[in-house]
Design an enzyme around this catalytic site. Structure first.
Site, short mmCIF file in Angstrom:
data_model
loop_
_atom_site.label_atom_id
_atom_site.label_comp_id
_atom_site.label_asym_id
_atom_site.label_seq_id
_atom_site.Cartn_x
_atom_site.Cartn_y
_atom_site.Cartn_z
CE LYS A 32 8.65 0.05 -1.63
NZ LYS A 32 7.61 0.05 -0.58
CG ASP A 59 5.14 2.48 -1.48
OD1 ASP A 59 4.09 2.83 -2.03
OD2 ASP A 59 5.45 1.28 -1.30
CE LYS A 61 1.37 0.53 -2.61
NZ LYS A 61 2.51 0.39 -1.70
CG ASP A 64 -9.00 11.32 1.25
OD1 ASP A 64 -10.19 11.67 1.05
OD2 ASP A 64 -8.57 11.06 2.39
CB THR A 115 1.97 -7.07 -7.27
OG1 THR A 115 2.44 -6.50 -6.05
CG2 THR A 115 2.61 -6.34 -8.42
NE ARG A 207 9.12 -9.72 1.12
CZ ARG A 207 7.93 -10.23 0.80
NH1 ARG A 207 7.31 -11.03 1.64
NH2 ARG A 207 7.36 -9.91 -0.35
O1 C5P Z 1 10.22 -7.70 -0.35
P1 C5P Z 1 9.76 -7.36 -1.72
O2 C5P Z 1 10.89 -7.30 -2.74
O3 C5P Z 1 8.61 -8.22 -2.20
O4 C5P Z 1 9.23 -5.86 -1.57
C1 C5P Z 1 8.52 -5.19 -2.57
C2 C5P Z 1 8.15 -3.83 -2.07
O5 C5P Z 1 7.36 -3.18 -3.06
C3 C5P Z 1 7.31 -3.83 -0.80
O6 C5P Z 1 7.69 -2.68 -0.04
C4 C5P Z 1 5.89 -3.69 -1.29
O7 C5P Z 1 5.07 -3.00 -0.38
C5 C5P Z 1 6.09 -2.83 -2.53
N1 C5P Z 1 5.03 -2.95 -3.54
C6 C5P Z 1 4.69 -4.15 -4.15
N2 C5P Z 1 3.68 -4.20 -5.08
C7 C5P Z 1 3.03 -3.08 -5.42
C8 C5P Z 1 3.38 -1.85 -4.84
C9 C5P Z 1 4.40 -1.83 -3.89
O8 C5P Z 1 5.29 -5.18 -3.85
N3 C5P Z 1 2.09 -3.14 -6.36
#
Ligand code: C5P
Length: 231
Positions: A32, A59, A61, A64, A115, A207
């Site tokens: 991603k 990603d 998002k 507009d 989230t 992460r």
């Molecule tokens: O590090 P982590 O596992 O929390 O990363 C989750 C990824 O998913 C991040 O890139 C975050 O921007 C993305 N994301 C998210 N919740 C959403 C949409 C995207 O955590 N609703």
């Protein structure tokens, strides 16, 4: 299982991202690219990742007016991404026009509620009544009506969405943490095994892999845990 694990390359330079790809090794299949990496590397970097044989979820998002969103999605789909997303809160017309503008075999996915949006933010700040889950279902129903392939949602919403919108409607779920890992700013999490067992189609993990001392080991452990959820 490795093609259902999307690794979030939340890094801010080409060199760091390529180093991560190298460290992750042959089990890495889908990455991603978020705003941070895309804005710092530019559109050509998508082609570099594709040349390495990777699938790419861009990603950004998009959100507009319908005409602008549609034109943005057309350009982005031409980059050869396998998955793109836009905010469902832009409404039915925006989503429908964007979906019709896809110029390649790209999955267009709707972002329902972030989230990071909890009950209080939803009701008091955004002025949307009801529960977060109801709002997610409302947005997901609109996304399906508009012809989108699926939505980004919490793993905790997958069962209800699949029940209401059918098994073919794709769910892409961040908020995944291996057992014992720090959940950081994610609010409601599931383990990889649980997320697969309840029917999530794609898991997005950042992460726990990218921040690990042993990135390849972390990736492989998550894939093993996903395999266990399938049984
Ligand atoms: O590090 P982590 O596992 O929390 O990363 C989750 C990824 O998913 C991040 O890139 C975050 O921007 C993305 N994301 C998210 N919740 C959403 C949409 C995207 O955590 N609703």
């Amino acid at each position: 299982m490795n093609n259902r694990l999307i690794v979030a390359l939340d890094l801010n330079s080409k060199a760091e991202a390529l180093q991560a790809v190298k460290e992750l090794g042959p089990k890495l299949s889908f990455v991603k690219v978020g705003m941070e990496l895309f804005y710092s590397t530019g559109p050509d970097f998508i082609a570099s990742l594709k040349d390495l044989g990777l699938k790419v979820f861009l990603d950004l998002k998009v959100h507009d007016i319908p005409n602008t969103a549609k034109r943005a999605i057309a350009v982005l789909s031409r980059l050869g991404c396998d998955m793109l997303n836009l905010h469902c809160s832009g409404g039915l017309t925006m989503m429908r026009q964007a979906s019709e503008a896809l110029e390649a075999d790209t999955l267009l996915i709707g972002v329902t509620q972030l989230t990071s949006t909890d009950q209080e933010v939803l009701n008091k700040q955004l002025g949307i009544p009801g529960t977060v889950e109801d709002s997610v279902l409302n947005y997901a129903s609109l996304a399906k009506e508009a012809g989108l392939a699926g939505v980004v949602c919490s793993p905790h919403e997958v069962v209800r969405l699949k029940k209401e919108l059918g098994p073919e409607f794709i769910t892409v779920t961040p908020g995944v943490r291996p057992a014992g890992n720090d959940i950081q700013d994610q609010k409601r999490v599931m383990t990889p095994r649980e997320a697969i067992a309840i029917g999530s189609d794609y898991l997005v993990v950042g992460r726990p892999i990218i921040g690990s001392e042993d990135r390849r080991g972390a990736l492989e452990k998550i894939i093993e845990d996903m395999e266990a959820g399938k049984r």
